[in-house]
Write a protein that holds these residues in place. Structure first.
Motif, mmCIF file in Angstrom:
data_model
loop_
_atom_site.group_PDB
_atom_site.id
_atom_site.type_symbol
_atom_site.label_atom_id
_atom_site.label_comp_id
_atom_site.label_asym_id
_atom_site.label_seq_id
_atom_site.Cartn_x
_atom_site.Cartn_y
_atom_site.Cartn_z
ATOM 1 N N LEU A 93 0.765 -1.131 -0.114
ATOM 2 C CA LEU A 93 -0.056 -0.036 0.090
ATOM 3 C C LEU A 93 0.686 1.384 0.011
ATOM 4 C CD1 LEU A 93 -2.958 -1.022 2.333
ATOM 5 C CD2 LEU A 93 -2.733 -1.302 -0.091
ATOM 6 N N GLY A 94 2.052 1.056 0.312
ATOM 7 C CA GLY A 94 3.152 2.166 0.186
ATOM 8 C C GLY A 94 2.800 3.358 1.164
ATOM 9 N N ILE A 95 2.386 2.880 2.312
ATOM 10 C CA ILE A 95 2.264 3.867 3.525
ATOM 11 C C ILE A 95 2.613 3.129 5.125
ATOM 12 C CG2 ILE A 95 0.491 5.364 2.543
ATOM 13 C CD1 ILE A 95 -1.615 3.471 4.505
ATOM 14 N N SER A 96 3.200 3.903 6.012
ATOM 15 C CA SER A 96 3.067 3.639 7.219
ATOM 16 C C SER A 96 2.968 4.910 8.239
ATOM 17 C CB SER A 96 4.618 3.120 7.450
ATOM 18 O OG SER A 96 5.700 4.113 7.106
ATOM 19 N N LEU A 97 3.027 4.520 9.301
ATOM 20 C CA LEU A 97 2.328 5.634 10.312
ATOM 21 C C LEU A 97 3.201 5.342 11.481
ATOM 22 C CD1 LEU A 97 -1.367 4.602 10.407
ATOM 23 C CD2 LEU A 97 -0.418 6.451 9.371
ATOM 24 N N VAL A 98 3.454 6.676 12.361
ATOM 25 C CA VAL A 98 4.167 6.606 13.575
ATOM 26 C C VAL A 98 3.243 7.438 14.632
ATOM 27 C CG1 VAL A 98 6.452 6.310 12.658
ATOM 28 C CG2 VAL A 98 5.657 8.838 12.897
ATOM 29 N N ARG A 99 3.470 7.188 15.717
ATOM 30 C CA ARG A 99 3.015 7.965 16.922
ATOM 31 C C ARG A 99 4.204 8.419 17.695
ATOM 32 N NH1 ARG A 99 -1.730 7.983 21.189
ATOM 33 N NH2 ARG A 99 -0.543 9.313 22.802
ATOM 34 N N ILE A 100 4.210 9.989 17.674
ATOM 35 C CA ILE A 100 5.318 10.315 18.760
ATOM 36 C C ILE A 100 4.904 10.880 19.928
ATOM 37 C CG2 ILE A 100 7.414 11.688 18.536
ATOM 38 C CD1 ILE A 100 6.959 11.946 15.381
ATOM 39 N N THR A 117 8.748 10.350 2.115
ATOM 40 C CA THR A 117 8.394 11.526 2.629
ATOM 41 C C THR A 117 7.330 11.633 3.715
ATOM 42 O OG1 THR A 117 6.433 12.004 1.117
ATOM 43 C CG2 THR A 117 8.734 12.723 0.302
ATOM 44 N N GLU A 118 7.555 12.391 4.607
ATOM 45 C CA GLU A 118 6.878 12.413 5.786
ATOM 46 C C GLU A 118 5.812 13.670 6.226
ATOM 47 O OE1 GLU A 118 8.001 11.634 10.531
ATOM 48 O OE2 GLU A 118 9.483 12.801 9.389
ATOM 49 N N GLY A 119 4.618 13.403 6.547
ATOM 50 C CA GLY A 119 3.699 14.499 6.869
ATOM 51 C C GLY A 119 3.416 14.192 8.472
ATOM 52 N N LEU A 120 3.612 15.290 8.978
ATOM 53 C CA LEU A 120 3.585 15.401 10.426
ATOM 54 C C LEU A 120 2.320 16.290 10.983
ATOM 55 C CD1 LEU A 120 4.889 14.184 13.268
ATOM 56 C CD2 LEU A 120 6.214 16.438 13.030
ATOM 57 N N ILE A 121 1.618 15.713 11.916
ATOM 58 C CA ILE A 121 0.575 16.451 12.569
ATOM 59 C C ILE A 121 0.512 16.606 14.142
ATOM 60 C CG2 ILE A 121 -1.894 16.710 12.965
ATOM 61 C CD1 ILE A 121 -2.302 15.335 10.118
ATOM 62 N N HIS A 122 0.630 17.647 14.700
ATOM 63 C CA HIS A 122 0.603 17.668 16.236
ATOM 64 C C HIS A 122 -0.808 17.839 16.490
ATOM 65 C CE1 HIS A 122 4.677 18.000 17.640
ATOM 66 N NE2 HIS A 122 5.127 18.501 16.443
ATOM 67 N N PHE A 123 -1.181 16.870 17.573
ATOM 68 C CA PHE A 123 -2.570 16.971 17.937
ATOM 69 C C PHE A 123 -2.536 17.795 19.498
ATOM 70 C CE2 PHE A 123 -3.329 13.620 15.081
ATOM 71 C CZ PHE A 123 -4.547 14.142 14.375
ATOM 72 N N GLN A 124 -1.698 17.852 20.048
ATOM 73 C CA GLN A 124 -1.524 18.236 21.334
ATOM 74 C C GLN A 124 -0.343 19.009 21.821
ATOM 75 O OE1 GLN A 124 -2.638 15.393 24.398
ATOM 76 N NE2 GLN A 124 -2.072 16.536 25.990
ATOM 77 N N ALA A 136 2.479 10.705 12.462
ATOM 78 C CA ALA A 136 3.155 11.277 11.046
ATOM 79 C C ALA A 136 2.535 10.233 10.045
ATOM 80 C CB ALA A 136 4.640 11.045 11.339
ATOM 81 N N ALA A 137 2.482 10.353 8.837
ATOM 82 C CA ALA A 137 2.045 9.351 7.755
ATOM 83 C C ALA A 137 3.498 9.718 6.854
ATOM 84 C CB ALA A 137 0.927 9.595 7.040
ATOM 85 N N LEU A 138 3.792 8.386 6.266
ATOM 86 C CA LEU A 138 5.011 8.509 5.635
ATOM 87 C C LEU A 138 4.658 7.512 4.310
ATOM 88 C CD1 LEU A 138 6.413 7.514 8.846
ATOM 89 C CD2 LEU A 138 8.125 8.601 7.390
ATOM 90 N N SER A 139 5.182 8.152 3.226
ATOM 91 C CA SER A 139 5.008 7.452 1.877
ATOM 92 C C SER A 139 5.682 6.205 1.422
ATOM 93 C CB SER A 139 5.244 8.416 1.005
ATOM 94 O OG SER A 139 6.508 8.763 0.823
ATOM 95 N N SER A 140 5.889 5.291 2.643
ATOM 96 C CA SER A 140 6.579 4.121 2.188
ATOM 97 C C SER A 140 6.121 2.951 3.259
ATOM 98 C CB SER A 140 8.151 4.221 2.227
ATOM 99 O OG SER A 140 8.756 2.950 2.304
ATOM 100 N N GLN A 141 6.075 1.764 2.921
ATOM 101 C CA GLN A 141 5.633 0.713 3.920
ATOM 102 C C GLN A 141 6.770 0.542 4.630
ATOM 103 O OE1 GLN A 141 4.593 -2.708 1.490
ATOM 104 N NE2 GLN A 141 6.618 -3.373 1.733
ATOM 105 N N ASN A 142 8.254 0.860 4.393
ATOM 106 C CA ASN A 142 9.415 0.841 4.991
ATOM 107 C C ASN A 142 10.425 2.103 4.999
ATOM 108 O OD1 ASN A 142 11.244 -0.303 6.671
ATOM 109 N ND2 ASN A 142 12.317 -2.040 5.281
#
Length: 182
Positions: A93-100, A117-124, A136-142
């Motif tokens: 699917l070409g995606i992965s996620l991270v929680r920081i 590439t990485e898209g980052l969203i701060h929620f708090q 963050a959402a990343l445009s790669s599965q790895n």
């Protein structure tokens, strides 16, 4: 006579070639659940595909990403990665996620992802003593990760301190001290 036979062969080929189509039996599939063992599977993106008939909801579910993680390290953050290794349904699917999760005054050190590439969203936001969280959402599965400080000051063999001192406009003793920390 030769030109007539050549034209007849060319005409015959022009009529029959469009009837010959070669392809895989099913070139399109919606998902390829990644598994590490080949069981009559196809190898795609570094994983073997699980038989789609054996897919379960658990192949597409990661539990606990909504829960805060403890932060007890030098940088003051904890990264929880969700990728094809712990969520097999992400394969192809070409995606992965991270929680920081950030502690007070915590940071996510400067880094790069060599395969994404990485898209980052701060929620708090980190206000006072409350923790902060970002996704963050990343445009790669790895996507991989290269932390800049580890790469520069912790390289093996080490980079000559005089070179780093000139590059970062620091005293060579400061560079040696930084290299000793890594």
């Amino acid at each position: 006579m030769k030109s007539i036979s050549f034209l007849s062969i060319l005409s015959l080929l022009a009529l029959t070639l469009p009837l010959v189509i070669g392809s895989d039996p099913s070139p399109l599939q919606d998902f390829c659940i990644g598994v590490n063992t080949p069981v009559n599977g196809v190898f795609v993106n570094g994983k073997f595909c699980k038989d789609p008939k054996l897919a379960t909801a658990d192949d597409f579910f990661f539990s606990g990403l909504h829960n805060a993680r403890a932060v007890n390290n030098a940088v003051g953050s904890n990264v929880t990665a969700v990728n094809v290794n712990n969520l097999p349904g992400l394969n192809t699917l070409g995606i992965s996620l991270v929680r920081i999760d950030y502690g007070v005054n915590g940071q996510n050190p400067p880094h790069t992802h060599p395969r994404a590439t990485e898209g980052l969203i701060h929620f708090q936001a980190n206000v006072g003593r409350s923790p902060a969280v970002a996704f963050a959402a990343l445009s790669s599965q790895n996507p991989g990760v290269v932390t800049i400080a580890n790469t520069v000051f912790g390289s093996n063999p080490p980079i000559n301190p005089n070179v780093l001192a000139r590059a970062f406009q620091l005293d060579p003793k400061v560079v040696i001290d930084l290299q000793n920390k890594f």
